[in-house]
Write an enzyme that holds these catalytic residues in place. Structure first.
Site, PDB file in Angstrom:
ATOM      1  N   ASP A 123       0.818  -1.209   0.000  1.00  0.00           N
ATOM      2  CA  ASP A 123       0.000   0.000   0.000  1.00  0.00           C
ATOM      3  C   ASP A 123       0.854   1.262   0.000  1.00  0.00           C
ATOM      4  O   ASP A 123       0.474   2.285  -0.577  1.00  0.00           O
ATOM      5  CB  ASP A 123      -0.936  -0.001   1.217  1.00  0.00           C
ATOM      6  CG  ASP A 123      -2.116  -0.940   1.024  1.00  0.00           C
ATOM      7  OD1 ASP A 123      -2.267  -1.488  -0.075  1.00  0.00           O
ATOM      8  OD2 ASP A 123      -2.886  -1.117   1.990  1.00  0.00           O
ATOM      9  N   ASP A 164      -3.843   9.588   5.248  1.00  0.00           N
ATOM     10  CA  ASP A 164      -3.978  10.405   6.454  1.00  0.00           C
ATOM     11  C   ASP A 164      -2.913  11.485   6.533  1.00  0.00           C
ATOM     12  O   ASP A 164      -1.874  11.426   5.883  1.00  0.00           O
ATOM     13  CB  ASP A 164      -3.901   9.519   7.715  1.00  0.00           C
ATOM     14  CG  ASP A 164      -2.708   8.565   7.703  1.00  0.00           C
ATOM     15  OD1 ASP A 164      -1.610   8.986   7.314  1.00  0.00           O
ATOM     16  OD2 ASP A 164      -2.874   7.389   8.073  1.00  0.00           O
TER      17      ASP A 164
END
Length: 282
Positions: free
Chosen positions: A63, A138
């Site tokens: 990821d 984030d």
């Protein structure tokens, strides 16, 4: 799809090996393929991306590799397909053994595209905006220097919400809800939703929980005063990258970005099924 761009995690030999195998396979099927780092001229791939000649980007790694690619190529609106070469991939849908079948689906245009919201963050140091960046997962504020907690003053749409004494604060997207926020005790949110989630990291209170806000809201997190009115230090990172140092009085403003990340979906598998499989392996 006829034209592909491959981004591989250069720290993993198996990713580089697979990238060449994929390129050879696509060329044998009459498609055009460019591997990052193998362009004849450094500007070649950028001109292709700008002209939108590249129809799909294949990202080989975990990821983290896809997150970096999404931030770097934001605004191109070229969809990504993640091929998981890591341990636990929520963004990378395709496992290595399923690559040939996935490529055939791409060639036949048998896929769908999900749009994932991104975050935009503006960093203010000494009252001036010194840094602006985006994130798919984030934006995290964390203590810096001495191992002590920091006071984070949180405002939403210029209205004071609360002060959190904690190791740090996470503002995540729904896509990022299965990342650092989950490790900090935050809830899991369907990745196609549109909202912002605020999660304290190791808060020094018994009643601090994640708070979910509308995607129209704007969150400001200010570094409060240190112990006995002294100076505290923290740093802000975007998807675990681009660390910017902050001190007491500095702040970060975070809101939904105008950019999105487009993720190609090959398998008609629901998010709940993916989640169940990943959690059973973690």
């Amino acid at each position: 799809m006829k034209t592909f761009y491959i981004i591989a995690n250069t720290d993993k030999a198996e990713s580089l090996k697979l990238s060449y195998e994929i390129a050879e396979y696509l060329v044998s099927r009459g498609k055009h393929c460019v591997i990052r780092g193998q362009e004849q001229r450094p500007e070649e791939v950028h001109s292709q991306l700008c002209a939108q000649e590249v129809e799909g980007i294949l990202v080989l790694g975990g990821d983290g590799t896809l997150l970096r690619a999404a931030r770097e190529l934001a605004g191109r609106r070229i969809p990504f397909l993640g091929i998981n070469m890591g341990h636990l991939g929520y963004l990378a849908e395709i496992e290595e053994q399923n690559v040939p079948a996935a490529l055939e689906r791409l060639i036949a245009d048998e896929y769908t595209i999900e749009e994932r919201m991104m975050l935009s963050g503006s960093v203010y140091v000494d009252g001036s905006c010194t840094e602006q960046d985006i994130a798919l997962n984030d934006i995290v504020l964390n203590r810096f220097g001495n191992l002590r907690v920091v006071d984070y003053e949180v405002y939403v749409n210029d209205q004071y919400l609360n002060s959190f004494t904690a190791d740090g604060m996470i503002v995540s997207t729904p896509t990022g809800s299965t990342g650092y926020s989950l490790s900090a005790g935050g809830p899991i949110i369907s990745p196609t939703a549109s909202m912002l989630m605020l999660t304290p990291i190791c808060p020094h209170t018994l009643n601090s929980r994640s708070i979910v806000f509308s995607s129209r809201d704007r969150i400001r997190i200010r570094i409060g005063e240190g112990r006995r009115g002294g100076m505290d230090e923290a740093c802000v990172t975007f998807d675990g990258d681009t660390c910017v140092q902050l001190k007491t009085g500095d702040y970060v403003e975070i809101q939904k970005s105008t950019e999105v990340t487009r993720i190609m979906k090959i398998n008609q598998v629901s998010f709940l099924e993916v989640l169940r499989n990943k959690l059973s392996r973690s």
